[in-house]
Design a protein around this motif. Structure first.
Motif, mmCIF file in Angstrom:
data_model
loop_
_atom_site.group_PDB
_atom_site.id
_atom_site.type_symbol
_atom_site.label_atom_id
_atom_site.label_comp_id
_atom_site.label_asym_id
_atom_site.label_seq_id
_atom_site.Cartn_x
_atom_site.Cartn_y
_atom_site.Cartn_z
ATOM 1 N N VAL A 273 -5.874 3.276 -4.726
ATOM 2 C CA VAL A 273 -5.495 1.863 -4.674
ATOM 3 C C VAL A 273 -4.743 1.567 -3.375
ATOM 4 C CG1 VAL A 273 -4.205 0.039 -5.852
ATOM 5 C CG2 VAL A 273 -5.412 1.751 -7.182
ATOM 6 N N GLY A 274 -3.905 2.496 -2.922
ATOM 7 C CA GLY A 274 -3.177 2.299 -1.670
ATOM 8 C C GLY A 274 -4.096 2.227 -0.470
ATOM 9 N N ILE A 275 -5.065 3.141 -0.400
ATOM 10 C CA ILE A 275 -6.008 3.122 0.714
ATOM 11 C C ILE A 275 -6.892 1.875 0.645
ATOM 12 C CG2 ILE A 275 -7.938 4.351 1.785
ATOM 13 C CD1 ILE A 275 -5.170 5.630 2.205
ATOM 14 N N SER A 276 -7.285 1.483 -0.569
ATOM 15 C CA SER A 276 -8.059 0.243 -0.724
ATOM 16 C C SER A 276 -7.246 -0.962 -0.268
ATOM 17 C CB SER A 276 -8.485 0.064 -2.178
ATOM 18 O OG SER A 276 -9.298 1.117 -2.584
ATOM 19 N N GLN A 277 -5.971 -0.960 -0.567
ATOM 20 C CA GLN A 277 -5.082 -2.045 -0.135
ATOM 21 C C GLN A 277 -5.058 -2.134 1.390
ATOM 22 O OE1 GLN A 277 -3.094 -4.113 -2.068
ATOM 23 N NE2 GLN A 277 -1.795 -4.967 -0.499
ATOM 24 N N VAL A 278 -4.967 -1.000 2.048
ATOM 25 C CA VAL A 278 -4.944 -1.003 3.517
ATOM 26 C C VAL A 278 -6.272 -1.502 4.060
ATOM 27 C CG1 VAL A 278 -4.868 0.485 5.558
ATOM 28 C CG2 VAL A 278 -3.187 0.768 3.750
ATOM 29 N N LEU A 279 -7.380 -0.996 3.509
ATOM 30 C CA LEU A 279 -8.689 -1.378 4.037
ATOM 31 C C LEU A 279 -9.009 -2.845 3.772
ATOM 32 C CD1 LEU A 279 -10.830 1.728 3.084
ATOM 33 C CD2 LEU A 279 -10.044 1.061 5.337
ATOM 34 N N ALA B 231 0.834 -1.202 0.000
ATOM 35 C CA ALA B 231 0.000 0.000 0.000
ATOM 36 C C ALA B 231 0.870 1.255 0.000
ATOM 37 C CB ALA B 231 -0.931 -0.006 1.209
ATOM 38 N N ALA B 232 1.963 1.228 0.753
ATOM 39 C CA ALA B 232 2.876 2.371 0.764
ATOM 40 C C ALA B 232 3.489 2.595 -0.616
ATOM 41 C CB ALA B 232 3.964 2.163 1.809
ATOM 42 N N LEU B 233 3.810 1.522 -1.321
ATOM 43 C CA LEU B 233 4.331 1.669 -2.694
ATOM 44 C C LEU B 233 3.289 2.279 -3.619
ATOM 45 C CD1 LEU B 233 6.432 -1.544 -3.418
ATOM 46 C CD2 LEU B 233 7.229 0.784 -3.050
ATOM 47 N N TYR B 234 2.040 1.846 -3.496
ATOM 48 C CA TYR B 234 0.979 2.428 -4.322
ATOM 49 C C TYR B 234 0.841 3.922 -4.059
ATOM 50 C CZ TYR B 234 -0.701 -2.243 -5.600
ATOM 51 O OH TYR B 234 -0.820 -3.507 -6.092
ATOM 52 N N ALA C 75 -9.050 -6.189 6.423
ATOM 53 C CA ALA C 75 -10.035 -7.276 6.417
ATOM 54 C C ALA C 75 -9.408 -8.657 6.248
ATOM 55 C CB ALA C 75 -11.062 -7.024 5.316
ATOM 56 N N ILE C 76 -8.535 -8.832 5.275
ATOM 57 C CA ILE C 76 -7.979 -10.164 5.010
ATOM 58 C C ILE C 76 -7.087 -10.618 6.152
ATOM 59 C CG2 ILE C 76 -6.542 -11.508 3.435
ATOM 60 C CD1 ILE C 76 -9.257 -10.768 2.265
ATOM 61 N N THR C 77 -6.254 -9.721 6.686
ATOM 62 C CA THR C 77 -5.389 -10.117 7.800
ATOM 63 C C THR C 77 -6.212 -10.466 9.036
ATOM 64 O OG1 THR C 77 -3.664 -8.674 6.907
ATOM 65 C CG2 THR C 77 -3.411 -9.413 9.181
#
Length: 176
Positions: free
Chosen positions: A59-65, A48-51, A70-72
């Protein structure tokens, strides 16, 4: 051969990449599954930081959310609700492990030389796909105007995969 221009963004890229690789190595080296789930959370946050560094904030914020959140958390609950006994692997080097390590190093060297030898195209304002829109608006326009059919096909594929997972996970009936 092209020289690397050491800008703050380039230094941040290498530091984030190093953190992602460290979390990935920790993921592979931990014995406890709960620590593995935390390490994969670190990989997701690094991605997410790379995005965000590359300008894809949505896309980065979506990756975090979605992934880091959720997945973790889903993995943590699944691990806690099931019984996982740790199996102690052998810690000695075998011929297979030595050749695997050499193969990984050879692959890394080949990838390094190929990536360094390619002339990467440089973007300019004329080819900007956002066309002056903010990042989230540009993604929405592309999804629902340009890529409508592929977007719907991917959603159909995900529904079929979900139904297949439910069918595979259900307990067998008596007589089956």
């Amino acid at each position: 051969m092209m020289q690397i221009l050491w800008t703050p963004e380039m230094i941040a890229f290498f530091l984030i990449s190093l953190a992602i690789l460290a979390c990935a190595v920790m993921l592979l080296s931990f014995q406890k599954v709960i620590y593995m789930a935390l390490a994969i959370g670190g990989v997701f946050i690094g991605c997410a930081a790379l995005y965000i560094l590359l300008g894809a904030e949505f896309v980065g914020i979506s990756q975090v959310l979605i992934y880091a959140g959720a997945i973790t958390i889903l993995l943590m609950f699944a691990i806690m609700l099931t019984n996982h006994e740790a199996v102690e692997p052998e810690a000695r080097w075998t011929v297979r492990r030595v050749f695997s390590a050499l193969g990984c190093l050879a692959l890394a060297a080949v990838l390094w030389f190929v990536i360094r030898s390619v002339q990467w195209p440089q973007g300019d304002a004329a080819t900007d796909i956002n066309q002056g829109h903010p990042n989230a608006v540009a993604i929405g326009l592309m999804l629902f105007k340009t890529y409508t059919i592929p977007f719907e096909l991917v959603s159909l594929l995900l529904i079929v995969a979900l139904v297949g997972a439910v069918i595979l996970a259900r307990p067998p009936k008596e007589g089956e």
